[in-house]
Design a protein around this motif. Sequence first.
Motif, mmCIF file in Angstrom:
data_model
loop_
_atom_site.group_PDB
_atom_site.id
_atom_site.type_symbol
_atom_site.label_atom_id
_atom_site.label_comp_id
_atom_site.label_asym_id
_atom_site.label_seq_id
_atom_site.Cartn_x
_atom_site.Cartn_y
_atom_site.Cartn_z
ATOM 1 N N LEU A 1 0.836 -1.202 0.000
ATOM 2 C CA LEU A 1 0.000 0.000 0.000
ATOM 3 C C LEU A 1 0.870 1.252 0.000
ATOM 4 C CD1 LEU A 1 -2.820 -1.002 2.517
ATOM 5 C CD2 LEU A 1 -2.849 -1.113 0.016
ATOM 6 N N ALA A 2 1.985 1.200 0.716
ATOM 7 C CA ALA A 2 2.908 2.332 0.699
ATOM 8 C C ALA A 2 3.441 2.561 -0.714
ATOM 9 C CB ALA A 2 4.052 2.093 1.675
ATOM 10 N N GLN A 3 3.745 1.478 -1.403
ATOM 11 C CA GLN A 3 4.234 1.606 -2.775
ATOM 12 C C GLN A 3 3.159 2.169 -3.695
ATOM 13 O OE1 GLN A 3 5.532 -2.419 -3.548
ATOM 14 N NE2 GLN A 3 7.572 -2.068 -2.666
ATOM 15 N N ALA A 4 1.882 1.922 -3.340
ATOM 16 C CA ALA A 4 0.777 2.463 -4.132
ATOM 17 C C ALA A 4 0.474 3.914 -3.781
ATOM 18 C CB ALA A 4 -0.477 1.612 -3.924
ATOM 19 N N GLY A 5 1.129 4.452 -2.729
ATOM 20 C CA GLY A 5 0.981 5.868 -2.418
ATOM 21 C C GLY A 5 0.269 6.191 -1.127
ATOM 22 N N TRP A 6 -0.169 5.192 -0.352
ATOM 23 C CA TRP A 6 -0.791 5.456 0.939
ATOM 24 C C TRP A 6 0.290 5.849 1.955
ATOM 25 C CZ3 TRP A 6 -6.041 5.138 2.179
ATOM 26 C CH2 TRP A 6 -6.875 4.631 1.180
ATOM 27 N N PHE A 7 -0.034 6.761 2.872
ATOM 28 C CA PHE A 7 0.919 7.154 3.899
ATOM 29 C C PHE A 7 0.168 7.665 5.122
ATOM 30 C CE2 PHE A 7 0.205 10.829 1.211
ATOM 31 C CZ PHE A 7 0.142 11.917 2.068
ATOM 32 N N ILE A 8 0.905 7.949 6.197
ATOM 33 C CA ILE A 8 0.303 8.378 7.463
ATOM 34 C C ILE A 8 0.882 9.732 7.850
ATOM 35 C CG2 ILE A 8 -0.106 7.776 9.894
ATOM 36 C CD1 ILE A 8 0.509 4.856 9.138
ATOM 37 N N VAL A 9 0.010 10.610 8.343
ATOM 38 C CA VAL A 9 0.412 11.945 8.775
ATOM 39 C C VAL A 9 -0.094 12.166 10.197
ATOM 40 C CG1 VAL A 9 0.207 14.422 8.334
ATOM 41 C CG2 VAL A 9 0.295 12.824 6.419
ATOM 42 N N PRO A 10 0.722 12.682 11.098
ATOM 43 C CA PRO A 10 0.205 13.042 12.428
ATOM 44 C C PRO A 10 -0.872 14.101 12.308
ATOM 45 C CG PRO A 10 2.613 13.048 12.391
ATOM 46 C CD PRO A 10 2.171 12.939 10.968
ATOM 47 N N GLU A 11 -1.923 13.967 13.062
ATOM 48 C CA GLU A 11 -3.029 14.923 13.005
ATOM 49 C C GLU A 11 -2.537 16.351 13.247
ATOM 50 O OE1 GLU A 11 -7.206 16.141 13.025
ATOM 51 O OE2 GLU A 11 -6.401 14.150 12.611
ATOM 52 N N ARG A 12 -1.567 16.525 14.122
ATOM 53 C CA ARG A 12 -1.109 17.871 14.471
ATOM 54 C C ARG A 12 -0.460 18.590 13.288
ATOM 55 N NH1 ARG A 12 2.710 14.374 16.585
ATOM 56 N NH2 ARG A 12 4.821 14.648 15.751
ATOM 57 N N GLU A 13 -0.039 17.838 12.266
ATOM 58 C CA GLU A 13 0.621 18.455 11.122
ATOM 59 C C GLU A 13 -0.363 18.986 10.090
ATOM 60 O OE1 GLU A 13 3.776 18.982 11.106
ATOM 61 O OE2 GLU A 13 4.148 17.839 12.934
ATOM 62 N N LEU A 14 -1.638 18.666 10.229
ATOM 63 C CA LEU A 14 -2.626 19.068 9.237
ATOM 64 C C LEU A 14 -3.216 20.423 9.585
ATOM 65 C CD1 LEU A 14 -4.455 15.675 8.647
ATOM 66 C CD2 LEU A 14 -2.468 16.612 7.465
ATOM 67 N N THR A 15 -3.709 21.115 8.576
ATOM 68 C CA THR A 15 -4.268 22.456 8.769
ATOM 69 C C THR A 15 -5.778 22.425 8.961
ATOM 70 O OG1 THR A 15 -4.443 22.739 6.365
ATOM 71 C CG2 THR A 15 -2.423 23.530 7.433
ATOM 72 N N PHE A 16 -6.367 21.243 9.053
ATOM 73 C CA PHE A 16 -7.794 21.098 9.291
ATOM 74 C C PHE A 16 -7.987 20.069 10.392
ATOM 75 C CE2 PHE A 16 -6.551 17.965 6.194
ATOM 76 C CZ PHE A 16 -7.145 16.815 6.649
ATOM 77 N N SER A 17 -9.189 19.986 10.940
ATOM 78 C CA SER A 17 -9.474 18.992 11.964
ATOM 79 C C SER A 17 -10.773 18.270 11.628
ATOM 80 C CB SER A 17 -9.588 19.645 13.349
ATOM 81 O OG SER A 17 -10.648 20.578 13.360
ATOM 82 N N HIS A 18 -10.928 17.077 12.158
ATOM 83 C CA HIS A 18 -12.170 16.347 11.956
ATOM 84 C C HIS A 18 -12.899 16.245 13.290
ATOM 85 C CE1 HIS A 18 -9.677 13.100 13.592
ATOM 86 N NE2 HIS A 18 -10.808 12.471 13.897
ATOM 87 N N GLN A 19 -14.148 15.867 13.229
ATOM 88 C CA GLN A 19 -14.964 15.722 14.427
ATOM 89 C C GLN A 19 -15.338 14.256 14.612
ATOM 90 O OE1 GLN A 19 -18.178 18.399 13.442
ATOM 91 N NE2 GLN A 19 -17.319 20.021 14.705
ATOM 92 N N TYR A 20 -15.257 13.815 15.861
ATOM 93 C CA TYR A 20 -15.596 12.428 16.167
ATOM 94 C C TYR A 20 -16.000 12.329 17.618
ATOM 95 C CZ TYR A 20 -15.137 7.416 16.920
ATOM 96 O OH TYR A 20 -15.383 6.104 17.256
#
Length: 208
Positions: free
Chosen positions: A61-80
């Motif tokens: 999956l990594a070779q296909a382009g999937w990756f992981i980002v820490p939430e704190r690095e993103l400029t938006f937030s989600h609700q849950y």
Amino acid sequence: MRDIRQGRGIFTGDRACRAFLPVLWGLFAFLLGGCGSNVTEATNRFVSREFGFEISVPQELAQAGWFIVPERELTFSHQYQPPDTSVVEPVAVVVPPTERASVLAPFFVDVFRLRNPSATPKDLGDMRTGQVGEKLRSRRLLVINDESAEELVHGEGNSVMYETFLARQGLGYAIHTLGAPDTSTTATSFVIDEEVYRQVIQTFRFRE
């Protein structure tokens, strides 16, 4: 461990899609613009020493382009909101390949402090089952790296949520995503790649 923030409401029904779409388009914009100075934070193996777990993107999956980002690095937030309505801390996001980011739904990893510290994944599954009622589509007991887990799929139409729960030492862990089932023919909704989701959740591991 830093304070865990208050959850702000679970996505359900059509309102869920309207609320979730800006999050996903924000992610798409993030991908188009690149990670900038945070590019080194993108990884195929995310480790949270704070919350004692790791999760990975399998090599293919990594070779296909999937990756992981820490939430704190993103400029938006989600609700849950967890099943027991406890406080929640967004931790990481599993991101689809850039060229498919406007189509595929990302997967979020959140941690929450259990109201009942002894609650199990089954208890969390029971709570969510009671909350969603007839919108429950499936529920499975899983074993992920020798740990009990519960997977629930609920919702209707093109607003379906996949949730996988684990629990340990008074904390609950949720890996979740929201969108259209992968059998959907609706081009305007984000689609959940169920096969990828289930490969990713199997990599979740508690650290000693």
